[in-house]
Enzyme design. Sequence first.
Site, PDB file in Angstrom:
ATOM      1  N   TYR A 154       0.795  -0.916  -0.409  1.00  0.00           N
ATOM      2  CA  TYR A 154       0.049   0.179   0.065  1.00  0.00           C
ATOM      3  C   TYR A 154       0.783   1.156  -0.026  1.00  0.00           C
ATOM      4  O   TYR A 154       0.911   2.192  -0.675  1.00  0.00           O
ATOM      5  CB  TYR A 154      -1.000  -0.283   1.813  1.00  0.00           C
ATOM      6  CG  TYR A 154      -1.686   1.667   1.206  1.00  0.00           C
ATOM      7  CD1 TYR A 154      -2.303   1.476   0.227  1.00  0.00           C
ATOM      8  CD2 TYR A 154      -1.194   1.999   2.529  1.00  0.00           C
ATOM      9  CE1 TYR A 154      -3.356   2.804   0.902  1.00  0.00           C
ATOM     10  CE2 TYR A 154      -1.709   3.757   2.572  1.00  0.00           C
ATOM     11  CZ  TYR A 154      -2.924   3.982   1.567  1.00  0.00           C
ATOM     12  OH  TYR A 154      -3.732   4.947   2.204  1.00  0.00           O
ATOM     13  N   LYS A 158       1.350   4.111  -3.084  1.00  0.00           N
ATOM     14  CA  LYS A 158       0.785   5.496  -2.210  1.00  0.00           C
ATOM     15  C   LYS A 158       2.148   6.536  -2.949  1.00  0.00           C
ATOM     16  O   LYS A 158       1.544   7.071  -3.670  1.00  0.00           O
ATOM     17  CB  LYS A 158       0.022   5.951  -1.292  1.00  0.00           C
ATOM     18  CG  LYS A 158      -1.120   4.575  -0.989  1.00  0.00           C
ATOM     19  CD  LYS A 158      -1.889   5.436  -1.793  1.00  0.00           C
ATOM     20  CE  LYS A 158      -2.550   6.331  -0.943  1.00  0.00           C
ATOM     21  NZ  LYS A 158      -3.453   7.365  -1.246  1.00  0.00           N
TER      22      LYS A 158
END
Length: 390
Positions: A154, A158
Amino acid sequence: MVQLRSKKDVRTTMHLITGGGGYVGFWLGKTLVKKGHHVLLIDLRPPIWTLHNDMEFIQVDITDYSALEEVFAGVDCVYHMASYGMSGREQLNKKLIEAVNVQGTENVIQACIKHNVTRLVYTSTYNVIFGGQTIESGEETLAYLPLDKHPDHYSRTKSVAEQKVLAANGQNTEDGHKLRTCALRLAGVYGPGEQRHQPRIVSYIEKGYYCMTYGMKTKQDFLHVENVAQAHQLAGEALTEIKNYKAAGQAYFISDGAPINTFDFYRPLVEGLGYPVPTIQIPISLVYFFAILTEIIHSMVARIYNFQPLLTRTEVYKTGITHHFSIAKAQQDLGYHPTIQNDLSSVVQYYISTGHRRTQKQSSITYWIVNVIIMIIFACFILSLLPFVK
């Protein structure tokens, strides 16, 4: 199915929020409506809250470009909040994380260019900089954490997505206008009715899992949902000519501006719901080791049983290692000033009003029996691993 708006509904003041069906996206939508904008929420799931006047929802998958770009017609400003894999078992689904966070962001950028959207505010995270290292009053001049150093997919995606958004700043749209972009790096979000972190925390408290602490001398940032909405609204305004495009191409750390230890932060919630605050402290290294093994086990059995890990490695870092950032740049450029700081009173009242306060039927004896059992299991687990630790 994508519901297309009629031409009469397309307005120059249309603000679009990806991930608008979620808690933070919907709260931002309410804020923008109060400022006189028409707000379009798009998401895979509809919001559980009632839509306000001048607010509409369209079900769209941001990984499907052909469906996504159709809803961008007539939009003036986009707040790209949609993401996947922030916490819990979602962090371990790399394929979907990549599709939503990277491909979805590329689709949003291309849709902005095609439909002449001139403003794009990207909702980013502290994790593009933080990966387990101690950071105190960090500033935006800090370099991105190398992609191979991120403890979870994640955070890695990002970072990739944020860099793509900022690189798109100044690109020409199809009619020759300029797309202006910026990124807001958020701390952990809280507020009454928050749907991701707080229900899990309350569940752990009620089940007796919250029986020990770690990293009590460390400090982290938190971010009330009202401050999230304020920062996004101000960032959107700071991408306009009247504000001299002050935020164009910039990244900003956003928090309540009041670093605090995670377990001290949640103390009012624990006590407010009638539960004892744990007094036992254990080394963070043991918790991190436990998280690693939990992730390994999850990867082995997820196809059969996709259980919810108690903690992932990233969650251990976030809660047990000092990392906080300065909001001075956001204050100077955007005029951002937190209106709420580390205040869980409304959160406590929300859970009490929804029946989560501990009752007399939940005796202290039963609660402590559960705690002791968990600690014994955890101790046996750690002791069984000692022969393998050099």
